[in-house]
Structures are given as C-alpha cells and as structure tokens.
Design a protein around this motif. Structure first.
Motif: not given
Length: 388
Positions: A257-271
């Motif tokens: 719904g407007p203004g209601r989100r779930i955001i998922s992602l992968h972030a690459e960081v130095p090992s």
C-alpha cells in the motif's frame, strides 16, 4: 487556490506518505465528490424529465453512483490507515487499491446499463424534447465534471493514489458522456434526427473502455508490479553513498500500500574489512532507508574480493564474455575458487524478463564459453531475473 484549500482542510498536507495524512486527503476528496455529484444528479434528473432523454436520465443515475464511489473513497482511505494487527502485520494499505478497483467496477456497471438502455432506444426510438434549461444544466455539468477530474488527478499525483486516479478518470468519462448527450440533443433539435440511442451507445463504449483501463491500473499493484525505476535508482544510490559498499544487487521492493514497503537487497562490501564494522554500517543503512522511505529494510551483506587484482581481472573477462552474448546481461557475486585440477568461477547472471533465450540456454552458453577460455576454468552459474 487548491494549495490553499489543502493546507486549510488537511493537517500536515506535505506528509503524503503518512497513512493518517492520506486518510485526510481521501476524506476531503470524497466529501467534495459526494456534494458535487448529488447536486449534479438532482440537476440532471430534472433535465432528463424535462427533455424525456434516456441518456440524460442515465447520466443522472451515473452521478448517483459517483456519489457512492466517493463514499467508497472515504471508507477505503480510512480502512487503509488502520494500524497493523496480528492478522495483517504489514497494515491495511492495499485497501486503497481495492477502493480503486471497486470504483472501476462501478464505472463498468454504469457502462453496461447505459449500453442496454441505448440499444433499447435504438430499437424503439422516442421523441426527445428540447429544453434550454436542460442544455444549460448539461453545460454546467460538463464544467463541474472537468474541474472534478482535474481536482482528483492533481490529488492522485500528489499522494500517488490509484483510487483517486480512478475517480479522476470516472469524472472525465462523465464529462465526455455529457458532452455527447448535449451535442446529440442539439443536433436532434436542429435536424430532427433521433440520435439519442446512438449517442448513448457511443458513450457506453467510452465508459466501458475507461472502466477497463482504470480496473487494470488498480489491479496491477494488487498483483505485485515492478517498482518505479526512479525509486529503485534512488534506493540504490542511498546505499552506495556509504563508502564501504561497492555494489548493490538483488533488490526487491514489496508494496503493501502507498507509504508501506518492505525493501530487501544485497550490499557488496570488501571481504577484507572487519565483519563487526561492516555489520554496524549495514545496520545504519537499514535505519536510514526505514526513515527515508517509511519502510521495513533488510540488507544481506555480500563480501567480495575488491583488493585482489587477479579476481578483478577475471571478473572483467567474464563480464565481457557474458555481455558478448547480449549487452543486457550482467553479473554479480563473482568469486574464484582454485582447486588442484581446475578453478571454479562462481557468479550470478541477471537476465531481463522475457529475454530472447530461455534461462537454461543462457546458463549453458556461459558455461560453454568459460570452458573455452585459456586455462582450466569451470563456471558455476545461477541465472536470475532482474526487476529493473
């Protein structure tokens, strides 16, 4: 002028992602719609009785249904603003989409009824009386409906509301329908031709077409549509603005719904960076996303070898190889695992939806080309689709 009205009647009008503020917008727009549609319905009913026009009378009942749609708008926005509960942990925001779908259904019902009445009028034509009073009422109705369409379209863009967009389209179809009725009445008076039924038929077709399009627009977010590309780029840039992060992929934006989100992602960081330090950075990014987009954010941390020249050089070779198949393809999560007999190149390949090649063919083509590279390399490939 509209801006002044909004600030007078809607508290915190600029906080359009706040469910309570959206509820105020829905109540305000619905109240305006109920008042104007009831006035128009009464005026058109009078005009229809004076002229004997089935199209004008049908238009009057159409305005009554529009008033009902405005009630649905108010109820829909109020229910959508309800807080989360055990049965609905992500809130009730999608009810706003259901309100838009209901309004679209009402448009379709009106179109079907007008279609039936128009066919009956064509088969059994009747004389339509010409009245200057009716003409004046219809002309005024057109202007009011055009203003209502602009009013709801402006609000729908301001708060990104499918329900208000449906109301805007409904008002525009009413304006077009009433214009057609007015033109046919004047033409019948001047030429003597009985055009009432034919005009009603054309108007019914236009209403059905508009109702179908608005229903499709309201249904799409309920089914789960791809996020706006500008929003995706903005989220990605927000994450990349934190220096340890070197890449973003596998982003998913769930819309509740407007203004209601779930955001998922992968972030690459130095090992090579400290894992506790990176965990703290990721927590900070999640909090920033939650505050900025009023969402629940979950970030998976992917360690990548950014300081290994051999890995980077091989990644560039494989990227060129993959994009040699098609420039739309991309790779991420690239790793090299050396063994006594061969080296595994492990990575994910992103493929657009409706790509010209099936996923198994893409994966096998890449594996074959990697085997042809100088050196004993094997590709371990996972093919996935990108949303943007």
């Amino acid at each position: 002028m509209l801006e002044q009205m909004l600030r007078r009647f809607i508290k915190d009008a600029d906080r359009v992602q706040d469910p309570k503020v959206r509820e105020r917008y829905g109540t305000f727009a619905g109240g305006v719609g109920i008042f104007l549609n009831l006035c128009l319905a009464a005026a058109k009913l009078l005009a229809g009785l004076l002229s004997g026009s089935i199209a004008v009378t049908a238009d009057a009942f159409n305005n009554l249904s529009d008033a009902g749609s405005s009630v649905v708008t108010i109820v829909g926005f109020r229910l959508a603003a309800s807080p989360s509960d055990r049965e609905h942990p992500f809130g009730h925001g999608r009810i706003e989409y259901l309100a838009g779908l209901f309004i679209s259904a009402a448009i379709l019902v009106v179109g079907v009824e007008l279609l039936k009445s128009s066919v009956e009028k064509i088969l059994h034509p009747e004389e339509v009386a010409f009245s200057l009073v009716s003409v004046g009422i219809l002309a005024a109705s057109i202007l009011v409906k055009l203003w209502m369409s602009w009013f709801n379209r402006t609000l729908s863009r301001r708060i990104n509301s499918a329900a208000m967009k449906a109301v805007s389209v409904d008002s525009l179809t009413d304006a077009v329908a009433t214009t057609a009725v007015l033109v046919s009445a004047v033409a019948a008076h001047l030429t003597g031709l009985k055009l009432d039924g034919i005009t009603g038929l054309l108007v019914a077709g236009f209403i059905l077409y508009s109702g179908f399009n608005t229903a499709k627009d309201s249904l799409s977010p309920l089914l789960g549509e791809a996020p706006d590309s500008a929003l995706v780029q903005e989220i990605e840039q927000t994450v990349l603005d934190h220096p340890p992060v070197v890449g973003v992929h596998d982003m998913i934006v769930h819309d509740y719904g407007p203004g209601r989100r779930i955001i998922s992602l992968h972030a690459e960081v130095p090992s090579t960076r400290d894992i506790l330090e990176m965990h703290d950075v990721i927590d900070h990014i999640e909090l920033e996303l939650q505050q900025k987009y009023n969402c629940v954010a979950t970030i998976h941390m992917d360690p990548v070898a950014v300081d290994d020249p051999e890995v980077q050089a091989m990644k560039e070779r494989v990227t060129a190889l993959v994009q040699g198949i098609d420039p739309e393809l991309g790779i991420h999560d690239f790793r090299m695992v050396k063994g006594p007999t061969h080296t595994n190149l492990i990575f994910d390949v992103t493929v657009p939806f409706r790509f010209r090649l099936p996923d198994p063919v893409v994966g096998q083509t890449i594996r074959d080309r990697v085997r042809q590279m100088e050196g004993n390399y094997f590709a371990v490939v996972r093919v996935e689709h990108t949303m943007y």
